[in-house]
Design a protein around this motif. Structure first.
Motif, PDB file in Angstrom:
ATOM      1  N   PHE A 103       0.844  -1.192   0.000  1.00 55.18           N
ATOM      2  CA  PHE A 103       0.000   0.000   0.000  1.00 55.18           C
ATOM      3  C   PHE A 103       0.878   1.239   0.000  1.00 55.18           C
ATOM      4  O   PHE A 103       2.091   1.158   0.237  1.00 55.18           O
ATOM      5  CB  PHE A 103      -0.952   0.002   1.215  1.00 55.18           C
ATOM      6  N   THR A 104       0.267   2.371  -0.259  1.00 57.65           N
ATOM      7  CA  THR A 104       0.988   3.645  -0.273  1.00 57.65           C
ATOM      8  C   THR A 104       0.627   4.453   0.963  1.00 57.65           C
ATOM      9  O   THR A 104      -0.553   4.582   1.296  1.00 57.65           O
ATOM     10  CB  THR A 104       0.618   4.446  -1.535  1.00 57.65           C
ATOM     11  N   GLN A 105       1.651   4.953   1.664  1.00 57.14           N
ATOM     12  CA  GLN A 105       1.370   5.987   2.655  1.00 57.14           C
ATOM     13  C   GLN A 105       1.629   7.318   1.995  1.00 57.14           C
ATOM     14  O   GLN A 105       2.759   7.626   1.591  1.00 57.14           O
ATOM     15  CB  GLN A 105       2.218   5.862   3.925  1.00 57.14           C
ATOM     16  N   ARG A 106       0.568   8.090   1.878  1.00 58.15           N
ATOM     17  CA  ARG A 106       0.673   9.381   1.229  1.00 58.15           C
ATOM     18  C   ARG A 106       1.376  10.371   2.150  1.00 58.15           C
ATOM     19  O   ARG A 106       1.082  10.474   3.338  1.00 58.15           O
ATOM     20  CB  ARG A 106      -0.735   9.887   0.895  1.00 58.15           C
ATOM     21  N   ALA A 107       2.296  11.124   1.571  1.00 62.23           N
ATOM     22  CA  ALA A 107       2.983  12.181   2.309  1.00 62.23           C
ATOM     23  C   ALA A 107       2.360  13.519   1.940  1.00 62.23           C
ATOM     24  O   ALA A 107       1.680  13.642   0.920  1.00 62.23           O
ATOM     25  CB  ALA A 107       4.469  12.192   1.970  1.00 62.23           C
ATOM     26  N   ARG A 108       2.601  14.516   2.768  1.00 61.36           N
ATOM     27  CA  ARG A 108       2.070  15.854   2.481  1.00 61.36           C
ATOM     28  C   ARG A 108       2.619  16.325   1.138  1.00 61.36           C
ATOM     29  O   ARG A 108       1.904  16.962   0.365  1.00 61.36           O
ATOM     30  CB  ARG A 108       2.488  16.800   3.617  1.00 61.36           C
ATOM     31  N   ASN A 109       3.872  16.009   0.862  1.00 64.48           N
ATOM     32  CA  ASN A 109       4.435  16.226  -0.468  1.00 64.48           C
ATOM     33  C   ASN A 109       4.282  14.917  -1.243  1.00 64.48           C
ATOM     34  O   ASN A 109       4.960  13.937  -0.936  1.00 64.48           O
ATOM     35  CB  ASN A 109       5.906  16.602  -0.346  1.00 64.48           C
ATOM     36  N   ALA A 193       6.000  11.472   4.996  1.00 61.74           N
ATOM     37  CA  ALA A 193       4.989  10.702   5.720  1.00 61.74           C
ATOM     38  C   ALA A 193       5.406  10.548   7.182  1.00 61.74           C
ATOM     39  O   ALA A 193       6.591  10.607   7.501  1.00 61.74           O
ATOM     40  CB  ALA A 193       4.821   9.338   5.075  1.00 61.74           C
ATOM     41  N   PHE A 194       4.441  10.353   8.086  1.00 65.06           N
ATOM     42  CA  PHE A 194       4.765  10.340   9.513  1.00 65.06           C
ATOM     43  C   PHE A 194       3.839   9.422  10.287  1.00 65.06           C
ATOM     44  O   PHE A 194       2.884   8.870   9.754  1.00 65.06           O
ATOM     45  CB  PHE A 194       4.726  11.762  10.083  1.00 65.06           C
ATOM     46  N   MET A 195       4.143   9.302  11.578  1.00 67.46           N
ATOM     47  CA  MET A 195       3.381   8.451  12.491  1.00 67.46           C
ATOM     48  C   MET A 195       2.773   9.305  13.599  1.00 67.46           C
ATOM     49  O   MET A 195       3.338  10.329  13.983  1.00 67.46           O
ATOM     50  CB  MET A 195       4.305   7.397  13.114  1.00 67.46           C
ATOM     51  N   GLY A 196       1.640   8.842  14.144  1.00 63.91           N
ATOM     52  CA  GLY A 196       0.969   9.562  15.218  1.00 63.91           C
ATOM     53  C   GLY A 196       1.141   8.856  16.561  1.00 63.91           C
ATOM     54  O   GLY A 196       1.933   7.927  16.696  1.00 63.91           O
ATOM     55  N   SER A 197       0.394   9.332  17.542  1.00 61.34           N
ATOM     56  CA  SER A 197       0.519   8.843  18.914  1.00 61.34           C
ATOM     57  C   SER A 197      -0.268   7.549  19.127  1.00 61.34           C
ATOM     58  O   SER A 197      -1.283   7.303  18.475  1.00 61.34           O
ATOM     59  CB  SER A 197      -0.003   9.909  19.879  1.00 61.34           C
ATOM     60  N   VAL A 198       0.213   6.749  20.094  1.00 61.17           N
ATOM     61  CA  VAL A 198      -0.488   5.520  20.484  1.00 61.17           C
ATOM     62  C   VAL A 198      -0.481   5.338  21.995  1.00 61.17           C
ATOM     63  O   VAL A 198      -0.759   4.249  22.478  1.00 61.17           O
ATOM     64  CB  VAL A 198       0.175   4.272  19.848  1.00 61.17           C
ATOM     65  N   ILE A 226      -1.434   8.377   7.778  1.00 58.33           N
ATOM     66  CA  ILE A 226      -0.821   8.382   9.113  1.00 58.33           C
ATOM     67  C   ILE A 226      -0.742   6.946   9.606  1.00 58.33           C
ATOM     68  O   ILE A 226      -1.563   6.097   9.223  1.00 58.33           O
ATOM     69  CB  ILE A 226      -1.589   9.307  10.089  1.00 58.33           C
ATOM     70  N   MET A 227       0.227   6.690  10.458  1.00 58.49           N
ATOM     71  CA  MET A 227       0.502   5.337  10.935  1.00 58.49           C
ATOM     72  C   MET A 227       0.659   5.345  12.442  1.00 58.49           C
ATOM     73  O   MET A 227       1.237   6.280  13.003  1.00 58.49           O
ATOM     74  CB  MET A 227       1.801   4.828  10.292  1.00 58.49           C
ATOM     75  N   GLY A 228       0.147   4.298  13.085  1.00 61.61           N
ATOM     76  CA  GLY A 228       0.391   4.102  14.515  1.00 61.61           C
ATOM     77  C   GLY A 228       1.164   2.822  14.746  1.00 61.61           C
ATOM     78  O   GLY A 228       1.125   1.904  13.925  1.00 61.61           O
ATOM     79  N   LEU A 229       1.877   2.764  15.857  1.00 60.17           N
ATOM     80  CA  LEU A 229       2.710   1.603  16.197  1.00 60.17           C
ATOM     81  C   LEU A 229       2.207   1.001  17.496  1.00 60.17           C
ATOM     82  O   LEU A 229       2.231   1.654  18.540  1.00 60.17           O
ATOM     83  CB  LEU A 229       4.163   2.062  16.379  1.00 60.17           C
ATOM     84  N   ASN A 253      -9.300   3.968   8.533  1.00 62.26           N
ATOM     85  CA  ASN A 253      -8.629   3.416   7.348  1.00 62.26           C
ATOM     86  C   ASN A 253      -7.148   3.781   7.316  1.00 62.26           C
ATOM     87  O   ASN A 253      -6.548   3.858   6.243  1.00 62.26           O
ATOM     88  CB  ASN A 253      -9.331   3.905   6.067  1.00 62.26           C
ATOM     89  N   GLN A 254      -6.582   4.006   8.482  1.00 65.32           N
ATOM     90  CA  GLN A 254      -5.164   4.359   8.546  1.00 65.32           C
ATOM     91  C   GLN A 254      -4.327   3.139   8.946  1.00 65.32           C
ATOM     92  O   GLN A 254      -4.866   2.066   9.191  1.00 65.32           O
ATOM     93  CB  GLN A 254      -4.969   5.567   9.467  1.00 65.32           C
TER      94      GLN A 254
END
Lengths: 511, 511
Positions: A103-109, A193-198, A226-229, A253-254
């Protein structure tokens, strides 16, 4: 990498440098070299069978999260109190029915969007350290200023493809509000692209909401931004914060990175096959959970396995056994059909010394070889993850740039065999000016930007700096040359306003 | 490794330490992990075909050694002046007809004899540096005292299986007489297997003669007790000193290590497959030469391939391309059916820093993985081989001790799967005291003796030493604790008398 070049100053020079950087920058790597296999397919089948036995007989304890046990029950699991047991094959079937292979994680750029899954590899900075280390300050607690620095260093990196997540813990901010400034920094100071809080489901939801403001609700529904771990509480346990956060990301859907974190001998048996079995079982449950919550939400199968000193109980890195675990789990992920995350430049050393580099390189070689798709911890890790090092970050990033050349493997075209060039040469003739060498000059050999290959005399004349001292110059130059990427002012204001309102709506807390 | 423990002193303690060391010491490693393959069998066949094309069309230039061209002619090669061309398959057929797949190099202490060839691996210290480096002196020319020190450090090592050869160049001795004291030092200060001189055929013959005095003429005729190392003058050239030395060893039924030394882009094309092709061609000629001289004399197929900076022409180490060359050549050696030598802990760094360790580890990982049988340069290499480092030696040796654990691969017995242990445990239960952990406690994880896995606070309390500083303490302690192995006094006197007589029989020279 020219952004840190102190001899070219001014806006025009910086723009030229950025252009050069953009041209060099591949948004992610693609491998042609076959992954290393260390165990037979019979061995892999046995591990899969044993993981199913664990899920069937022991099951997973779901700590303080009745909603999650109900979610599992709804998909066919057996629930008794907090214990969830799975019929053989259930988790695998749930995952294979809907989780994407790639899959693709879309970046702001959009030029920096990353493709996660075979045959690709995405390099990501280290995650989660409460301390920083550099040659100037030594070791101290990390702050939001350090966090911003690592966002900026990562943004300007031509090697790291993804902005990462908790680049360090900004311990100068209250625990329950750190995520606002961390996610904001990723958005404002980078366009990767980046990750958020968990750390709590509410903070996961806040992270997703911030992404929604920036990317738009429609995009969020269709794409993954966005991705969480989530880490299991090994052995065989998932808790409210982790699964609750997973639910927040998956519902939107993240992307969820599902990673059992295993210190061999403590959270799992000491043997390689057993650690792989338990990791597979725990990850299957976590990934299946996401697929039940929202079929098709992307998941990454993660593994973090460390050995330990049997004398002191301390975790150890760069040892052979975790590399073997990594190879086995990468093969299991390929069989399952989901992207795989593991590896990095790991060390227990407190400083960027010989130990740090050796342990890191052993880990990263396996990372390159195994077929890792998402490499959290590519750069910066020190002291078993307790510290992120500024010099270590630059040194690791520099070495990790070899991955592109390594993953290409052996060129078996006529150009690679170069028979004509050798037949034209003859005994004792050098190849420095031969047509074949000139044709392959630019891409012939990977080259480090931080390693020093000069003569001893030249090196001494240039100050006799060791690698860490050269890296110290480099991170300062990169920060000094930093300029933020553009951002839509309306979006920025909306984001800032939402953060300020939300942050003021509940009291600070350090839990 | 207890020899360096400063808390145990006196003869009894040292004997106990030596006993413990002997018990730990494996004379060589045995692999069960399959070698890494990076190219298909079709690719390997193409390289073999191309190597034969090179040998047939370009051939090998034999510089200033008409006797060698006659030796090649006698076996069916086409000779025109100094150029020797080989009918397709001739070299391979000569080697496969008589060269052993596996053989034993007998050590003065028979418990330390090494088996060279699949599935074994022998670790050997670095070779050939004119300089030494340590934290006390910095970098300076090496002396015979340094040479003796490295013999002693190697003798007391539980990791290095073989004594090596030119551990450093004793530049305080005349060039044409260094070999006497080097070979003598190996014999007197160690009891491990060793290598002799190859800088001139007479010095090779002297080396063999010294071995004959120590081991006896009968043993020398039947067994292999000394090894020489010959490098091709790439591309496609062998000279009088190298082939003349090879002849001296092979005639005496002793071991020749045949190693093309290729700086990619200078002595061969820049591509991996081409460097492998040329290495194969040059090595085939050298190994065939030994088999013509004496069928059955052991040969080792060697490769030393380095990348280079396309900016400065400097050799570079720890880059991806030479590792790929190494993997390809190891596979070619297996197909040929002779032992393979390559790899080590290589670096271009001048000091034991992050660069040194990273480059070394990348090189050594490939060395472990490829199926190398004889690893010259396991420990000590600095500055592209120009210097051997005391601290580097200890650090590399320590890390190389992981090879035993790595080469074992994944345990796929019931003990390795450990299903019962995981079924007995249950969610949230740790494995620290479980019967499975206790049963596997001692061999569970490889552990470095020089890496520091303590907490930051403990490390700081203990002086906050980096890895190189810890290694500095360690080599001094090992030298301080050194005691020579026993030697038959009659043999020793005969050897010393022969050396003194021979050394006095011709004038000193520095060529």
């Amino acid at each position: 990498m020219t952004t840190g070049d102190p001899t070219r100053r001014g806006r025009a020079a910086r723009q030229a440098a950025r252009l050069a950087q953009a041209m060099e920058h591949l948004p992610y790597l693609t491998r042609t070299l076959a992954p290393v296999e260390v165990i037979s397919s019979e061995g892999l089948e046995q591990i899969e069978h044993n993981a199913d036995t664990l899920l069937e007989q022991v099951g997973i304890e779901i700590v303080n999260y009745p909603e999650a046990t109900e979610i599992f029950r709804s998909a066919g699991a057996d629930v008794v109190d907090q214990r969830v047991r799975f019929p053989r094959g259930l988790c695998r079937a749930l995952i294979q029915a809907s989780a994407p292979r790639v899959f693709t994680q879309r970046a702001r750029n959009p030029e920096r969007s990353v493709v996660i899954g075979d045959p690709h590899m995405v390099l990501v900075p280290t995650y989660g350290s409460p301390f920083i280390h550099n040659l100037d300050d030594g070791r101290r607690y990390a702050t939001i200023e350090d966090f911003r620095n690592f966002v900026k260093l990562t943004y300007a990196s031509t090697v790291l493809h993804h902005g990462g997540g908790t680049l360090c813990e900004p311990v100068d901010l209250p625990v329950n509000k750190r995520h606002f400034e961390m996610v904001y920094s990723h958005i404002r100071y980078s366009d990767k692209a980046f990750m958020g809080s968990v750390t709590h489901p509410d903070r996961a939801a806040d992270s997703v909401e911030m992404a929604r403001i920036v990317f738009g609700a429609d995009t969020l529904e269709r794409e993954h931004v966005i991705m969480g771990l989530a880490n299991a509480n090994s052995p065989m346990s998932w808790d409210f914060n982790m699964l609750g956060s997973a639910k927040a990301y998956a519902e939107a859907n993240q992307i969820m990175l599902i990673t059992p974190f295993i210190l061999g001998g403590a959270m799992a048996p000491v043997t390689v096959a057993a650690q792989a079995t338990q990791t597979l079982a725990e990850a299957l449950a976590g990934m299946a959970f996401c697929q039940i919550v929202r079929p098709g939400a992307p998941v990454i199968f993660g593994s973090f396995a460390s050995s330990m000193s049997m004398q002191t109980g301390a975790p150890t890195f760069g040892t052979p056994e975790p590399q073997l675990v990594l190879f086995v789990l990468a093969a299991l992920a390929r069989r399952l059909g989901v992207p795989f995350r593991s590896g990095g430049n790991f060390t227990a050393s407190k400083v960027p010394d010989y130990q740090a580099a050796y342990e890191s390189a052993v880990s990263f070689m396996a990372t390159m070889q195994a077929g890792v798709n998402f490499n959290l911890h590519t750069a910066g890790w020190l002291e078993g993850g307790l510290a992120v090092g500024y010099e270590k970050f630059m040194l690791d990033e520099d070495q990790a740039s070899m991955a592109g050349a390594y993953l290409k493997g052996v060129d078996v075209t006529d150009n690679g065999y170069a028979l004509e060039a050798m037949l034209e040469g003859g005994p004792g003739q050098h190849f420095l000016g031969s047509p074949h060498t000139l044709a392959n000059f630019e891409t012939a050999f990977w080259r480090s930007e931080l390693s020093n290959n000069d003569s001893f005399e030249q090196w001494q004349l240039d100050g006799g700096l060791d690698a860490a001292q050269r890296a110290n110059v480099r991170w300062k130059a990169r920060l000094a040359a930093y300029e933020p990427p553009p951002i839509d002012e309306g979006v920025h204001e909306a984001l800032r306003a939402w953060i300020d309102q939300r942050r003021a709506s509940f009291p600070d807390s350090d839990v």
